[in-house]
Design a protein around this motif. Structure first.
Motif, PDB file in Angstrom:
ATOM      1  N   HIS A 163       4.109  19.031  27.585  1.00 34.68           N
ATOM      2  CA  HIS A 163       3.748  19.307  26.199  1.00 34.68           C
ATOM      3  C   HIS A 163       4.244  18.225  25.253  1.00 34.68           C
ATOM      4  O   HIS A 163       3.583  17.909  24.259  1.00 34.68           O
ATOM      5  N   THR A 221       4.470  15.083  26.096  1.00 37.18           N
ATOM      6  CA  THR A 221       3.600  13.933  26.355  1.00 37.18           C
ATOM      7  C   THR A 221       2.237  14.107  25.700  1.00 37.18           C
ATOM      8  O   THR A 221       1.708  13.174  25.071  1.00 37.18           O
ATOM      9  N   VAL A 222       1.660  15.299  25.825  1.00 41.47           N
ATOM     10  CA  VAL A 222       0.312  15.551  25.290  1.00 41.47           C
ATOM     11  C   VAL A 222       0.337  15.751  23.785  1.00 41.47           C
ATOM     12  O   VAL A 222      -0.574  15.348  23.063  1.00 41.47           O
TER      13      VAL A 222
END
Length: 374
Positions: A174, A176-177
Motif C-alpha cells: 500500500h 508503494t501503490v
C-alpha cells in the motif's frame, strides 16, 4: 556469551537506555525486573548472533551486516517486558523475541531497497554494498530463519508469524501503490504505519504474553498498546529524519524527503499549502529542489503534484536549508504532537493490566519512544 562483544554490550545497556534503570524504579521488585530484562536481552543478543550465522560465506556476511551495525532492540525488549505478566523470560519467550527481531531485521533489508536508502544504522545500506538482489535475498533468508524459530514454538506461533508477515507485506504494498483516488492520504499513511511498523511491535508484545503463559485477558491490551506505540514510533522517525544531527541518527538530514518517501510532515505540509501561501511555497521548493525523481516512467510522485523529469540539481546548502525549514515548520510540530497522542492512547490501552512493575515499565517504554532523538 562473551560480555566484551560489542553487540552484547548494547544489549546489557538497553534497559537503561529505555528508561528501565534503577533510578526510575524505586522498589526491589522493580529493580529485580529491570535486572532480569538486562539478562534476558543478553540471551537474545547471543541468540541473534547464533541464528543469523550461515555456513555459506556470502549469506553469513550479509545477514550479520545490519545486526552488527547496531539497533535498539525495541521489539525483543517489549517481548521481555510483557512476559513479566506471566512466567517471565522462559526459553520460549527468548526464542520468540529472537524471531521477532530477525523478522524486523529482514524487513530493513527490503525497506532500504524499496526506498533506495544509502545508509542504515550509521553504515552504508546493504544494497549499497552488495546490490539490490543480494539485499533482497538476504532479507528473505532472515525471514526464513525467523519462521524456523517460530515454527519450533508450535502452531499458534506459526499463525502469529504468518499473520504479521502478511501485514508487513500489505503495508509495503500500500505504501508503494499509494492511496486510491479520493482516499484520505493521511488516513492511508497511518494505516501503512500500523501495518509496516505497528503490526510487528504488536506481535512482540503479544509474544511475551503467549509464550510466558500469562493470563489470556492481557493479550488484547498489550496488542493494542504495541500497535499504537508502533505508529508513534514511526511518526517520531518521520521527525528524526529531519534531524540536523546525522552523528546521532546515522542518516543524512532529510534522507526520506530527498528520496521522495512520503512522511507525515510532508502530508501535513501539503494540507496546509491549500490555504497558506508560505506553506505552498515551501512545498513547491521541496518538489523542485529536494525530492529526487529520475523519470516520469518511474510513476513516483508522492504528492501527485508537479513531477519533473529533469531539473538543475541544487546545491547541498540549498537542500539543507529547505530541510531545516520543514523541520521547524508547523507541519512537523503537528507530526510530533500526533506521535505523542498515539503514545498516550497506547498507555491508555494498558488500563486492564494490573498495577505494578510491568505496567510502570510499559508506560515508561512509551514515554521513551517519543522522547528519543535517534
Amino acid at each position: 556469551m562473551n560480555p566484551s562483544h560489542p553487540v552484547a554490550r548494547r544489549g546489557s545497556a538497553l534497559a537503561a537506555n529505555l528508561g528501565l534503570s534503577e533510578r526510575v524504579f524505586a522498589s526491589s521488585a522493580d529493580r529485580a525486573m529491570a535486572k532480569a530484562i538486562d539478562i534476558g536481552i543478553e540471551r537474545v543478543e547471543a541468540g541473534l548472533l547464533r541464528e543469523v550465522s550461515f555456513a555459506d560465506s556470502i549469506a553469513d556476511v550479509s545477514t550479520r551486516y545490519l545486526l552488527e551495525a547496531g539497533g535498539k532492540r525495541v521489539r525483543p525488549m517489549l517481548t521481555l517486558l510483557t512476559a513479566q505478566l506471566g512466567a517471565g523470560i522462559t526459553d520460549d519467550v527468548v526464542t520468540a523475541a529472537e524471531a521477532i527481531e530477525i523478522t524486523h531485521l529482514g524487513s530493513l533489508y527490503h525497506d532500504d531497497v524499496m526506498d533506495d536508502s544509502e545508509r542504515r544504522r550509521g553504515v552504508p545500506s546493504a544494497q549499497t554494498v552488495w546490490g539490490n538482489s543480494v539485499a533482497i535475498l538476504t532479507g528473505d533468508l532472515l525471514f526464513a530463519r525467523a519462521s524456523q524459530l517460530m515454527a519450533s514454538l508450535g502452531e499458534r506461533a506459526i499463525r502469529m508469524q504468518a499473520d504479521t508477515f502478511e501485514r508487513l507485506v500489505l503495508g509495503q504494498l500500500h505504501e508503494t501503490v499509494g492511496p486510491t483516488e479520493g482516499e484520505d492520504r493521511i488516513g492511508h499513511y497511518i494505516q501503512v504505519l500500523a501495518d509496516k511498523t505497528g503490526s510487528l511491535i504488536a506481535a512482540a508484545a503479544q509474544s511475551g504474553i503467549v509464550f510466558s503463559g500469562a493470563d489470556p485477558a492481557f493479550e488484547k491490551p498489550v496488542v493494542e498498546f504495541g500497535e499504537k506505540i508502533g505508529v508513534a514510533f514511526q511518526l517520531i522517525d518521520d521527525v528524526i529524519d529531519l534531524s540536523p544531527q546525522p552523528e546521532e541518527t546515522g542518516k543524512v538530514p532529510g534522507t526520506d524527503l530527498r528520496a521522495g518517501v512520503v512522511t507525515l510532515p510532508l502530508l501535513r505540509l501539503a494540507d496546509l499549502a491549500k490555504t497558506d501561501a508560505a506553506s505552498a511555497h515551501l512545498l513547491e521548493r521541496i518538489e523542485r529542489d529536494v525530492i529526487v525523481v529520475a523519470t516520469p516512467a518511474d510513476g513516483f510522485d508522492p504528492l501527485d503534484t508537479n513531477t519533473l523529469a529533469s531539473r538543475i540539481v541544487p546545491s547541498r546548502k540549498t537542500v539543507d536549508a529547505i530541510v531545516a525549514e520543514l523541520r521547524d515548520h508547523e507541519a512537523t510540530r503537528a507530526t510530533l504532537a500526533e506521535a505523542h497522542r498515539w503514545a498516550r492512547e497506547a498507555v491508555a490501552a494498558l488500563a486492564p493490566l494490573p498495577e505494578g512493575s510491568v505496567k510502570k515499565a510499559l508506560t515508561r517504554f512509551a514515554e521513551t519512544i517519543v522522547e528519543r532523538q535517534s
